[in-house]
Design a protein around this motif. Sequence first.
Motif, mmCIF file in Angstrom:
data_model
loop_
_atom_site.group_PDB
_atom_site.id
_atom_site.type_symbol
_atom_site.label_atom_id
_atom_site.label_comp_id
_atom_site.label_asym_id
_atom_site.label_seq_id
_atom_site.Cartn_x
_atom_site.Cartn_y
_atom_site.Cartn_z
ATOM 1 N N ASP A 71 2.395 1.644 -3.419
ATOM 2 C CA ASP A 71 1.375 2.131 -4.359
ATOM 3 C C ASP A 71 1.236 3.645 -4.242
ATOM 4 O O ASP A 71 1.228 4.368 -5.248
ATOM 5 C CB ASP A 71 0.010 1.492 -4.062
ATOM 6 N N LEU A 72 1.121 4.107 -3.003
ATOM 7 C CA LEU A 72 0.909 5.541 -2.798
ATOM 8 C C LEU A 72 2.108 6.341 -3.305
ATOM 9 O O LEU A 72 1.951 7.327 -4.021
ATOM 10 C CB LEU A 72 0.650 5.826 -1.316
ATOM 11 N N HIS A 73 3.312 5.877 -2.956
ATOM 12 C CA HIS A 73 4.525 6.600 -3.387
ATOM 13 C C HIS A 73 4.633 6.650 -4.904
ATOM 14 O O HIS A 73 5.169 7.596 -5.454
ATOM 15 C CB HIS A 73 5.776 5.935 -2.799
ATOM 16 N N GLY B 164 2.242 6.912 -6.918
ATOM 17 C CA GLY B 164 1.109 7.657 -7.480
ATOM 18 C C GLY B 164 -0.093 6.786 -7.784
ATOM 19 O O GLY B 164 -1.037 7.223 -8.426
ATOM 20 N N ASN B 165 -0.065 5.534 -7.309
ATOM 21 C CA ASN B 165 -1.131 4.596 -7.648
ATOM 22 C C ASN B 165 -2.133 4.452 -6.500
ATOM 23 O O ASN B 165 -2.333 3.371 -5.939
ATOM 24 C CB ASN B 165 -0.504 3.246 -8.010
ATOM 25 N N TRP B 166 -2.740 5.562 -6.121
ATOM 26 C CA TRP B 166 -3.692 5.603 -5.002
ATOM 27 C C TRP B 166 -4.786 4.550 -5.172
ATOM 28 O O TRP B 166 -5.116 3.819 -4.232
ATOM 29 C CB TRP B 166 -4.292 7.016 -4.923
ATOM 30 N N ALA B 167 -5.354 4.446 -6.353
ATOM 31 C CA ALA B 167 -6.507 3.567 -6.575
ATOM 32 C C ALA B 167 -6.155 2.096 -6.319
ATOM 33 O O ALA B 167 -6.941 1.353 -5.716
ATOM 34 C CB ALA B 167 -7.023 3.738 -8.002
ATOM 35 N N ALA C 102 0.840 -1.204 0.000
ATOM 36 C CA ALA C 102 0.000 0.000 0.000
ATOM 37 C C ALA C 102 0.874 1.253 0.000
ATOM 38 O O ALA C 102 0.605 2.227 -0.717
ATOM 39 C CB ALA C 102 -0.919 -0.013 1.223
ATOM 40 N N ASN C 103 1.931 1.213 0.787
ATOM 41 C CA ASN C 103 2.854 2.347 0.864
ATOM 42 C C ASN C 103 3.544 2.572 -0.481
ATOM 43 O O ASN C 103 3.656 3.706 -0.956
ATOM 44 C CB ASN C 103 3.881 2.071 1.978
ATOM 45 N N GLY D 128 -4.027 0.932 -4.263
ATOM 46 C CA GLY D 128 -3.982 0.735 -2.817
ATOM 47 C C GLY D 128 -5.378 0.662 -2.219
ATOM 48 O O GLY D 128 -5.683 -0.218 -1.406
ATOM 49 N N THR D 129 -6.247 1.554 -2.624
ATOM 50 C CA THR D 129 -7.595 1.612 -2.033
ATOM 51 C C THR D 129 -8.411 0.380 -2.400
ATOM 52 O O THR D 129 -9.227 -0.093 -1.610
ATOM 53 C CB THR D 129 -8.365 2.841 -2.571
#
Length: 312
Positions: free
Chosen positions: A125-127, A129-132, A122-123, A134-135
């Motif tokens: 993904d966020l770094h 730029g792949n927010w979706a 998840a971390n 992760g969610t």
Amino acid sequence: MEKPHLLILAPLAEFLMLELTNHYHCHFGRTADELEEALTNAGDQISGVVGNGGSVVTDALLARLPAAKIVAINGVGYDGVDVRACAERGVRVTNTPDVLTDDVADIAVALVLMTSRQLIIANRDLHSGNWAAGTNRLTHKASGKRAGIVGLGRIGKAIARRLAAFDMQIGYFGRHRQDVEHRYFDDLTELAVWCDFLIVACPGGPQTFHLITSEVLAALGTTGTLINVARGPVVDEQALIVALETGGIRGAGLDVFENEPHVPEALLKRSDVALLPHVGSATSETRGAMAQLVLDNLEAHFQNRPLLTAVV
Ligand code: NAP
């Protein structure tokens, strides 16, 4: 009085080294070459040995240190020290129990959460730029699950206290049943079948070498996760890799490895593992307390006072 001579077998924290060099003549044996030189130049003068949890003190080494009467280990695990040989030669051994218990237990809990909730992915993904991504990824619950602790000692009990606050049921395996409320398993495989997280917190050394076999991992099963904060060799690392590659278990959280600092490529490339570089006790508070205990044990020994935390 002349400063006593010490043999330093491992790289130690700056604070500890500073104090040691203030109060002792330090000879270094952190590599094979250094050790040979120290033994050749000062073997007869060295009256104490300082090492860490990975240090190896054999009967053959002690034979070359006839004046050494204390081995002070900067760690609670002393599986590399031949304790029987020390006892036979009248060499005392000290370690640093208790002061590191909380930190290691914290790391075990962190690994439970990192693996079950896939926090590293998840971390990442966020770094990236792949927010979706992760969610949208659904992970697995940790609270309310069953934790099976291998070695319910100081650290094991601290892990149990923490996980009880996550409403987890606690079971444990060890050589003895203890007077605790948790469920005792005298068979490690049965504990593995019962639990969701198998958490290894027993000592290393020959008695526990490859205690976690392919059979234990098979018993842990496809919804089970292995956590190891003890010593790498307690787990058959190749069997663990096979279990992960074949989907035999769900994941693994490891603070320790069989041949540190080597971590197999087969583990490095997996996303169902959380890997830490043996950081169980690595906080400034705890490493400071461990260093102080090493210094206090040495001082007590050289002043002929009772040792604070003697193993033998
Ligand atoms: P401890 O209080 O001595 O507890 C050890 C526990 O392991 C005891 O409950 C003991 O119970 C059990 N045990 C011993 N031999 C066993 C065996 N052959 N099979 C199964 N269980 C066995 O030690 P601790 O302070 O909790 O520390 C435990 C270990 O954690 C250390 O030895 C060290 O290797 C590791 N450690 C790791 C880090 C890190 O950075 N990751 C840091 C500190 C310590 P029974 O007597 O009933 O078997």
